[in-house]
Design an enzyme around this catalytic site. Structure first.
Site, PDB file in Angstrom:
ATOM      1  NE  ARG A 563      10.684  29.988  30.870  1.00 34.97           N
ATOM      2  CZ  ARG A 563      11.829  30.586  30.494  1.00 34.97           C
ATOM      3  NH1 ARG A 563      11.907  31.914  30.365  1.00 34.97           N
ATOM      4  NH2 ARG A 563      12.885  29.878  30.242  1.00 34.97           N
ATOM      5  CB  VAL A 564       7.621  25.408  26.441  1.00 35.23           C
ATOM      6  CG1 VAL A 564       6.348  26.050  25.915  1.00 35.23           C
ATOM      7  CG2 VAL A 564       8.843  26.065  25.829  1.00 35.23           C
ATOM      8  CG  ASP A 565      12.028  26.587  30.277  1.00 36.08           C
ATOM      9  OD1 ASP A 565      11.070  26.981  30.966  1.00 36.08           O
ATOM     10  OD2 ASP A 565      12.986  27.324  29.961  1.00 36.08           O
ATOM     11  CG  ASP A 566      11.399  21.112  33.532  1.00 32.59           C
ATOM     12  OD1 ASP A 566      10.169  21.038  33.383  1.00 32.59           O
ATOM     13  OD2 ASP A 566      12.188  20.218  33.195  1.00 32.59           O
ATOM     14  CB  VAL A 567      11.702  28.340  33.964  1.00 32.58           C
ATOM     15  CG1 VAL A 567      11.620  29.664  34.697  1.00 32.58           C
ATOM     16  CG2 VAL A 567      13.151  28.029  33.596  1.00 32.58           C
TER      17      VAL A 567
END
Ligand code: WTA
Length: 695
Positions: A563-567
């Site tokens: 993941r590149v997000d905050d997941v």
């Protein structure tokens, strides 16, 4: 039966992480290892599997793939019309989509105008064709010895009874029904019963807490809840009904009332007598269902009528209700299931996922039944009573396809090979992996020890939002590379883009997007179409953005970098850092919290929480326990932080934004790679955090 915050501050408008250099620490290193040791496992060696596969080599795949991309309308219509029953045939022109926010609202339609019913296709169709006596579910309880078989005909009858009960309490097409159950056969039966009458099921994973259950019930306005009194998982007993009751109470305090609650009595875990029942609301499954007629009308649904909601975590705000519709989901789940697992009718198949997650929807409740497989439904855990349980069950039922998550493989790997070798695994033909990148070490163990080198491994990359496999190898069709999901499924056009949204060619690394619609792409976020557009389509106009990073190698194989997000992805469970943070901050003595993922040897990623307490509060171990408890209560035990790191000060920029990059590096013990910290409001904070690590 036998036993938000979104629109204004869109976090994705400017993807915050440059690919590779700043990908979350845990993820990146798993994949880096993969790249270094990558080798090819030739497809030729899988003699047994190749006999049964639907695609035999790369050339066959390419021809079919080309057609699926060039003419998706006809490609999918042909599959849909030839493999399923449609009460009203699908029109010639049935598909349209817009993935470009600049061209108007995002929308997708598949098989529009065709009418069908997925439960009918899972059950009635097979019974009508003379397969009613085929085992449908092979139930394997938590404790060995508790087991049983139900045939397709028996499942159909039970589904009809539950449908009739739902009708009797006033559930109609389009109404929501919440399901909060452990992995007993009655869970997929309840889902199928909803689908049969056109009710929209919203399954809540049995590991969620009462708060999480309440918010999901309220969001989708489910007036009916189907649950269970209790369940045994390993040696632990969990009184699910108590959590369900609390969930209903919380919802009530917020002004929403659950009117009917159907309670399956799982006598293995606790007696009916010991179960708290609310008069006028609750009734036992065993009292209500056997009285119902075992035939029920089918509600014919337009292909685009909603089939289910499934809540999933994102970067920000509360979990989103992902909406999937009838026809597209049915066709895509069944077709991927068939090709990816080389599935033939009658095959004994076992997916260890829980129906509370998307894997249990697509590859347990629906996909295998649409293909008329016989499947194992397992209530327990892979390590109970010992680490040989999975292989004992494989031997007992002669399982052909086995589908699990890398976290389970890593944990079994630690117990040693002898647990595997004790049991005969010669029935196995395909081994599947899902939920997170599989590291090559686990891949090899799965391949060599479990599969004795005979079974291809299908590494399936996909998401709740995609509802079916997107990038996966097909068994024995082309060489495998451990750690790579390899090539796209039919109809899927993956692209890798840079931060500006330019498509990259050839060998590259960047953000993984999908260029055109496939039958089961997410249709909307329930009740919030704007959030849907912002989350998935705003970052890179014209594309569905997956939230994952990926690399493409010289052979065109895809390697998911995470993941590149905050997941974060903990044991294959998807968790939003914002949700954990808000559960921590809910503790009366917590002033601020920041959560990051870190590499964990078994879970893939673990949860590392930095916590600042209110002025004057003493930092002690008792409080650490309370903070972890707060997360367990508000989300569930699976989201409990592994590490609480006291942070009297957070590394913030002068504008007050927490620099998560710094927090990730400290959690990864990579403080030598902190990068530029000169923009921190107080650079001394970093030293303080390093001193407090492990305290
Ligand atoms: C991750 C689960 C690498 C990915 C089906 C994705 C994977 C998220 C793989 C979706 C895989 C899933 N290789 N990563 N084979 N499968 N993921 O919605 O980060 O629970 O975005 O769906 O899991 O998780 P979800």
């Amino acid at each position: 039966v036998v036993p938000a915050r979104h629109a204004a501050a869109n976090p994705l408008r400017q993807p915050r992480l440059a690919p590779r250099s700043a990908a979350p620490a845990g993820r990146r290193s798993l994949v880096t290892k993969a790249v270094k040791v990558a080798d090819h496992t030739e497809a030729r060696q899988y003699i047994d599997t190749r006999h049964h596969a639907h695609i035999h080599n790369h050339r066959e795949y390419e021809e079919m793939y080309k057609r699926s991309i060039e003419d998706p309308n006809d490609f999918w219509r042909e599959i849909a019309m030839s493999n399923f029953h449609w009460e009203t045939p699908i029109p010639e022109q049935h598909h349209s989509h817009n993935f470009d926010v600049k061209k108007g609202p995002i929308s997708t339609e598949w098989f529009k105008g065709g009418r069908t019913n997925i439960a009918y296709n899972c059950l009635d169709r097979h019974v009508k064709e003379g397969h009613g006596a085929q085992p449908c579910f092979l139930f394997e309880g938590n404790d060995p010895g508790r087991d049983g078989v139900v045939t397709y005909e028996e499942v159909l009858k039970e589904v009809c009874r539950v449908s009739n009960w739902l009708w009797s309490v006033g559930v109609k097409k389009g109404d929501s029904v919440a399901i909060y159950m452990p992995m007993v056969c009655e869970l997929p039966i309840a889902m199928l019963a909803c689908a049969r009458i056109g009710a929209v099921h919203s399954v809540v994973f049995g590991g969620f807490s009462s708060d999480a259950l309440a918010s999901r019930i309220e969001d989708c306005k489910a007036r009916v809840l189907i649950t269970c009194n209790a369940v045994k998982r390993g040696t632990k007993s969990i009184v699910l009904k108590k959590i369900a009751d609390q969930g209903c109470d919380i919802a009530k305090q917020q002004g929403f009332t659950v009117e009917h609650c159907l309670v399956y009595a799982n006598e293995d875990a606790t007696s009916k007598e010991a179960t708290n029942m609310v008069a006028g609301r609750d009734i036992f499954w065993q009292d209500a269902i056997p009285k119902q007629a075992d035939e029920a009308e089918v509600e014919w649904m337009d292909s685009e009528d909603t089939l289910f909601f499934l809540y999933t975590s994102g970067s920000t705000g509360k979990p989103k209700g992902v909406v999937h519709t009838t026809g597209g989901f049915m066709v895509y789940a069944a077709t991927t299931c068939k090709y990816t697992f080389a599935m033939q009718p009658g095959d004994v198949y076992w997916c260890t996922a829980d129906c509370g997650w998307i894997t249990g929807h697509s590859y347990l409740a629906y996909g295998p039944l649409l293909n008329r497989a016989t499947q194992v439904v397992f209530e327990g855990v892979p390590t109970h009573p010992d680490a040989g349980r999975c292989w004992q069950v494989v031997e007992k039922y002669q399982v052909k396809q086995f589908y699990t998550a890398p976290t389970a493989i890593r944990s079994l790997m630690r117990s040693g090979e002898e647990w595997v070798r004790k049991h005969d695994r010669s029935s196995l033909r395909v081994l599947g992996s899902v939920g997170e990148p599989i590291n090559p070490e686990a891949w090899r163990w799965y391949h060599e020890v479990v599969g004795e080198g005979r079974c291809p491994i299908v590494d399936t990359w996909w998401q709740t939002e995609t509802a079916g496999h997107m990038i996966t190898n097909l068994p024995a069709a082309w060489p495998e590379k451990p750690g790579s999901a390899s090539l796209p499924f039919f109809g899927v056009k993956p692209v890798i883009v840079d931060e500006k949204g330019n498509e990259l060619e050839g060998e590259c690394e960047g953000y993984l997007c999908i260029k055109q619609s496939w039958p089961s792409n997410i249709r909307t976020v329930y009740g919030d179409h704007e959030r849907y557009e912002t989350t998935y389509f705003a970052a890179f106009p014209g594309y569905y953005f997956s939230g994952d990073g990926a690399r493409r190698d010289k052979d065109g194989y895809y390697w998911i970098t995470g993941r590149v997000d905050d997941v974060i992805n903990v044991s294959g469970h998807r968790i939003g850092t914002a949700e954990v943070e808000s559960a921590l901050v809910a503790h009366p003595q917590c002033a601020e919290a920041a959560v990051v993922g870190y590499e964990h040897p078994v879970k893939g990623q673990g949860i590392w929480a930095y916590v600042t307490l209110l002025e004057g509060v003493e930092y002690d171990d008792k409080l650490k326990k309370e903070l972890v408890m707060s997360v367990r209560e508000q989300i569930g035990a699976f989201a409990a932080p592994d590490v609480i790191h006291w942070a009297p000060g957070m590394p913030k920029t002068r504008s007050g934004k927490i620099m998560r990059r710094v927090l990730r590096k400290i959690a990864a013990f990579e403080e030598d790679q902190l990068g530029d910290t000169s923009t921190l409001a107080d650079p001394g904070v970093v030293q303080q955090l390093l001193e407090l690590r492990g305290k």
